[in-house]
Design a protein around this motif. Structure first.
Motif, PDB file in Angstrom:
ATOM      1  N   SER A 108       2.732 -16.108 -23.911  1.00 12.96           N
ATOM      2  CA  SER A 108       1.778 -16.138 -25.029  1.00 12.96           C
ATOM      3  C   SER A 108       2.111 -17.225 -26.048  1.00 12.96           C
ATOM      4  O   SER A 108       1.244 -17.601 -26.846  1.00 12.96           O
ATOM      5  N   VAL A 109       3.373 -17.717 -26.043  1.00 14.45           N
ATOM      6  CA  VAL A 109       3.746 -18.727 -27.030  1.00 14.45           C
ATOM      7  C   VAL A 109       3.839 -20.132 -26.419  1.00 14.45           C
ATOM      8  O   VAL A 109       4.203 -21.075 -27.115  1.00 14.45           O
ATOM      9  N   LEU A 110       3.516 -20.261 -25.142  1.00 10.72           N
ATOM     10  CA  LEU A 110       3.522 -21.598 -24.545  1.00 10.72           C
ATOM     11  C   LEU A 110       2.410 -22.432 -25.168  1.00 10.72           C
ATOM     12  O   LEU A 110       1.280 -21.980 -25.294  1.00 10.72           O
ATOM     13  N   GLY A 111       2.736 -23.652 -25.532  1.00  9.19           N
ATOM     14  CA  GLY A 111       1.792 -24.497 -26.234  1.00  9.19           C
ATOM     15  C   GLY A 111       0.792 -25.167 -25.312  1.00  9.19           C
ATOM     16  O   GLY A 111       0.876 -25.075 -24.082  1.00  9.19           O
ATOM     17  N   PRO A 112      -0.165 -25.880 -25.890  1.00  8.82           N
ATOM     18  CA  PRO A 112      -1.191 -26.556 -25.092  1.00  8.82           C
ATOM     19  C   PRO A 112      -0.629 -27.682 -24.227  1.00  8.82           C
ATOM     20  O   PRO A 112      -1.285 -28.128 -23.287  1.00  8.82           O
ATOM     21  N   ASP A 113       0.594 -28.142 -24.532  1.00  7.82           N
ATOM     22  CA  ASP A 113       1.206 -29.226 -23.753  1.00  7.82           C
ATOM     23  C   ASP A 113       2.105 -28.712 -22.648  1.00  7.82           C
ATOM     24  O   ASP A 113       2.809 -29.500 -22.002  1.00  7.82           O
ATOM     25  N   ALA A 114       2.119 -27.409 -22.412  1.00  7.65           N
ATOM     26  CA  ALA A 114       3.045 -26.826 -21.443  1.00  7.65           C
ATOM     27  C   ALA A 114       2.878 -27.409 -20.047  1.00  7.65           C
ATOM     28  O   ALA A 114       3.843 -27.499 -19.287  1.00  7.65           O
ATOM     29  N   SER A 115       1.673 -27.806 -19.706  1.00  6.56           N
ATOM     30  CA  SER A 115       1.421 -28.330 -18.362  1.00  6.56           C
ATOM     31  C   SER A 115       1.715 -29.821 -18.251  1.00  6.56           C
ATOM     32  O   SER A 115       1.592 -30.393 -17.167  1.00  6.56           O
ATOM     33  N   LEU A 116       2.111 -30.442 -19.361  1.00  9.74           N
ATOM     34  CA  LEU A 116       2.338 -31.886 -19.372  1.00  9.74           C
ATOM     35  C   LEU A 116       3.828 -32.210 -19.420  1.00  9.74           C
ATOM     36  O   LEU A 116       4.617 -31.457 -19.988  1.00  9.74           O
ATOM     37  N   PRO A 117       4.244 -33.325 -18.841  1.00  8.07           N
ATOM     38  CA  PRO A 117       5.639 -33.760 -18.987  1.00  8.07           C
ATOM     39  C   PRO A 117       5.953 -34.026 -20.457  1.00  8.07           C
ATOM     40  O   PRO A 117       5.087 -34.470 -21.218  1.00  8.07           O
ATOM     41  N   ALA A 118       7.178 -33.744 -20.861  1.00 11.10           N
ATOM     42  CA  ALA A 118       7.588 -34.011 -22.236  1.00 11.10           C
ATOM     43  C   ALA A 118       7.834 -35.506 -22.419  1.00 11.10           C
ATOM     44  O   ALA A 118       8.349 -36.178 -21.523  1.00 11.10           O
ATOM     45  N   ASP A 119       7.469 -36.029 -23.579  1.00  9.44           N
ATOM     46  CA  ASP A 119       7.668 -37.456 -23.838  1.00  9.44           C
ATOM     47  C   ASP A 119       9.040 -37.755 -24.415  1.00  9.44           C
ATOM     48  O   ASP A 119       9.391 -38.905 -24.679  1.00  9.44           O
ATOM     49  N   ARG A 120       9.852 -36.708 -24.617  1.00  2.84           N
ATOM     50  CA  ARG A 120      11.220 -36.853 -25.110  1.00  2.84           C
ATOM     51  C   ARG A 120      11.989 -35.588 -24.775  1.00  2.84           C
ATOM     52  O   ARG A 120      11.392 -34.564 -24.431  1.00  2.84           O
ATOM     53  N   PHE A 121      13.303 -35.656 -24.874  1.00  6.05           N
ATOM     54  CA  PHE A 121      14.113 -34.473 -24.609  1.00  6.05           C
ATOM     55  C   PHE A 121      13.941 -33.470 -25.749  1.00  6.05           C
ATOM     56  O   PHE A 121      14.043 -33.821 -26.923  1.00  6.05           O
TER      57      PHE A 121
END
Length: 300
Positions: A108-121
């Motif tokens: 429930s707390v996963l953000g809208p970018d969860a399906s995307l690779p992170a742009d930084r560590f």
């Protein structure tokens, strides 16, 4: 969230924005876990959460990180064995209900970018100074420089001729770690000068032939008892994080949607945070909060 899950080899403590994983110290605990001791994983670093049956009356809670979010997993490059995955928590089957509740709360707390690779560590790397003994020398990292000191017994003549090596992080573009549990394991540093050898780097069709690790002064070899996972992998992760922090990846130009300007994700996140404060204070109803949050998320 406030929940605590105690499983085999680790305890997960759930906070409002992250989960703190505390690893046990015991003879049966994987040595990598003992080396890491504890890790704080922001929810923004997670891609998904799974709960499934394990072996011999257990269940497994698996938090799957986003690609590019954790320097440890980036350095491991898929080479970690299942039992050494720090994102897996094995629990007795009688705790399945509690584990399921925590899994649902995490989703429930996963953000809208969860399906995307992170742009930084997004997960912190192990802290320097770090060192380990390789087959052909000793490796050290003080946070800004990597040093290789060759041994009399293991180092090749090529490495002895090159002499002991020191590599400032500013002169590196990456790290290559091949697990000591595989054949011919090693840790290789990738100098930034190698980027000029062609798009594929050394060993690619457009670059020069790749030097074997035992002949490369920018690499140390692993072997039986040398460069074990719990020592060499945190080392590689710390160097990789320092390299990325020194030379962040170039940002791609934002895509402006037709008919409107792009919104700054950080600004939208701040507006959502402020909206949450108003909601908790009772100044915004549940319906108003839900509608406005959906409106803000649609701006991303």
């Amino acid at each position: 969230m406030g929940d605590v899950l105690a499983g085999n080899h680790a305890t997960w403590e759930f906070d409002s924005d992250s989960v703190l994983i505390r690893f046990e110290r015991g003879i049966r605990t994987p040595r990598l876990f003992q080396s890491l001791r504890e890790r704080r994983i922001p929810y923004a670093a997670l891609a998904s959460v799974r709960l499934f049956p394990g072996k011999r009356g257990t269940v497994v809670l698996h938090a799957v990180p986003r690609p590019g979010a954790d320097p440890l997993l980036e350095a491991a490059a898929g080479q970690l064995k299942e039992g050494a995955d720090p994102y897996r928590l094995v629990l007795p089957a009688d705790r399945e209900a509690l584990a399921g509740s925590c899994a649902d709360a995490l989703r429930s707390v996963l953000g809208p970018d969860a399906s995307l690779p992170a742009d930084r560590f997004l997960v912190a790397a192990p802290e320097a100074p770090l060192r380990f003994k390789a087959y052909d020398g000793r490796a050290g990292f003080d946070g800004s420089r990597v040093s290789f000191r060759w041994s009399w017994t293991g180092a090749s003549s090529a490495k002895w001729k090159a002499g002991d090596q020191t590599f400032p992080v500013a002169e590196l573009s990456g790290v290559e770690w091949r697990s000591p549990e595989a054949a011919e394991g090693y840790l290789r540093l990738v100098p930034r000068a190698a980027e000029a050898d062609g798009p594929g780097g050394p060993g690619s069709p457009s670059g020069p032939p790749r030097v074997q690790a035992d002949q490369d002064p920018a690499a140390v070899l692993f072997g039986l008892g040398y460069g074990p996972v719990h020592e060499s992998l945190p080392f590689a992760a710390a160097v990789l994080e320092s390299v990325r922090r020194t030379h962040p990846a170039p940002q791609a130009p934002a895509v402006v949607p037709v008919g409107g300007a792009a919104h700054d994700p950080a600004a939208v996140a701040e507006r959502i945070r402020h909206l949450g404060e108003l909601h908790r204070a009772g100044l915004v109803t549940d319906a108003e909060y839900g509608a406005k949050k959906a409106e803000l998320l649609a701006e991303l």
